[in-house]
Write a protein that holds these residues in place. Structure first.
Motif, PDB file in Angstrom:
ATOM      1  N   ILE A   6     -12.329  28.174 -38.322  1.00  7.91           N
ATOM      2  CA  ILE A   6     -11.656  26.980 -37.658  1.00  7.91           C
ATOM      3  C   ILE A   6     -12.238  26.771 -36.323  1.00  7.91           C
ATOM      4  O   ILE A   6     -12.195  27.938 -35.727  1.00  7.91           O
ATOM      5  N   ARG A   7     -12.688  25.725 -36.085  1.00  8.94           N
ATOM      6  CA  ARG A   7     -13.233  25.377 -34.670  1.00  8.94           C
ATOM      7  C   ARG A   7     -12.073  25.850 -33.732  1.00  8.94           C
ATOM      8  O   ARG A   7     -11.045  25.704 -33.744  1.00  8.94           O
ATOM      9  N   LEU A  11      -8.178  25.407 -33.382  1.00  4.25           N
ATOM     10  CA  LEU A  11      -7.153  26.766 -33.792  1.00  4.25           C
ATOM     11  C   LEU A  11      -6.427  26.824 -32.453  1.00  4.25           C
ATOM     12  O   LEU A  11      -5.490  27.208 -32.405  1.00  4.25           O
ATOM     13  N   GLY A  12      -7.086  26.574 -31.210  1.00 10.53           N
ATOM     14  CA  GLY A  12      -6.133  26.758 -30.147  1.00 10.53           C
ATOM     15  C   GLY A  12      -4.977  25.593 -29.901  1.00 10.53           C
ATOM     16  O   GLY A  12      -3.919  25.952 -29.734  1.00 10.53           O
ATOM     17  N   ARG A  13      -5.262  24.341 -30.661  1.00 12.20           N
ATOM     18  CA  ARG A  13      -4.320  23.344 -30.582  1.00 12.20           C
ATOM     19  C   ARG A  13      -3.182  23.814 -31.744  1.00 12.20           C
ATOM     20  O   ARG A  13      -1.924  23.802 -31.200  1.00 12.20           O
ATOM     21  N   GLN A  44     -14.229  34.022 -31.298  1.00 18.45           N
ATOM     22  CA  GLN A  44     -14.275  32.981 -30.386  1.00 18.45           C
ATOM     23  C   GLN A  44     -15.612  32.767 -29.666  1.00 18.45           C
ATOM     24  O   GLN A  44     -16.228  33.489 -29.345  1.00 18.45           O
ATOM     25  N   ASN A  45     -16.013  31.509 -29.791  1.00 23.57           N
ATOM     26  CA  ASN A  45     -17.170  31.118 -29.192  1.00 23.57           C
ATOM     27  C   ASN A  45     -17.309  30.957 -27.805  1.00 23.57           C
ATOM     28  O   ASN A  45     -18.306  31.175 -26.966  1.00 23.57           O
ATOM     29  N   ARG A  46     -16.188  30.614 -27.279  1.00 25.95           N
ATOM     30  CA  ARG A  46     -15.895  30.233 -25.834  1.00 25.95           C
ATOM     31  C   ARG A  46     -15.132  31.326 -25.079  1.00 25.95           C
ATOM     32  O   ARG A  46     -14.265  31.733 -25.826  1.00 25.95           O
ATOM     33  N   ASN A  56      -9.878  25.547 -25.973  1.00 22.15           N
ATOM     34  CA  ASN A  56     -11.182  25.966 -26.636  1.00 22.15           C
ATOM     35  C   ASN A  56     -10.959  27.440 -26.814  1.00 22.15           C
ATOM     36  O   ASN A  56     -11.935  28.003 -27.055  1.00 22.15           O
ATOM     37  N   CYS A  57      -9.601  27.839 -26.748  1.00 25.55           N
ATOM     38  CA  CYS A  57      -9.744  29.495 -26.788  1.00 25.55           C
ATOM     39  C   CYS A  57      -8.116  29.689 -27.173  1.00 25.55           C
ATOM     40  O   CYS A  57      -7.180  28.966 -27.165  1.00 25.55           O
TER      41      CYS A  57
END
Length: 82
Positions: A6-7, A11-13, A44-46, A56-57
């Motif tokens: 999941i992007r 996912l953060g949202r 996580q990418n970020r 974004n996390c």
């Protein structure tokens, strides 16, 4: 516990809007929940930066309290902070 692909923003949202539901199997007389060891693995990418409201996390406050061990991973060099 684990999540599929999941992007990060989505996912953060989902966590921020409380759309993620943590479920556990029912305890039995033979298998009590306090005897379980709960591991959660998250890629996580970020890296979290700035505001607690970053989208974004995943922030630690969103993780279930019953988790015993959380592995945060990404494909870059890991530089943990104490």
């Amino acid at each position: 516990y684990g999540l599929g692909n999941i992007r990060d923003e989505r996912l953060g949202r989902l966590f921020q809007t409380k759309a993620v539901e943590w479920i556990r199997p029912e305890a039995t007389s033979e298998h009590k929940t306090e005897d379980w060891f709960n591991i959660f693995v998250l890629h996580q990418n970020r890296v979290q930066r700035g505001s607690i409201f970053a989208k974004n996390c995943i922030h630690e406050k969103f993780l279930a309290k019953f988790l015993d061990f959380v592995v945060w991973g990404h494909e870059h060099e890991s530089l943990p902070e104490p």
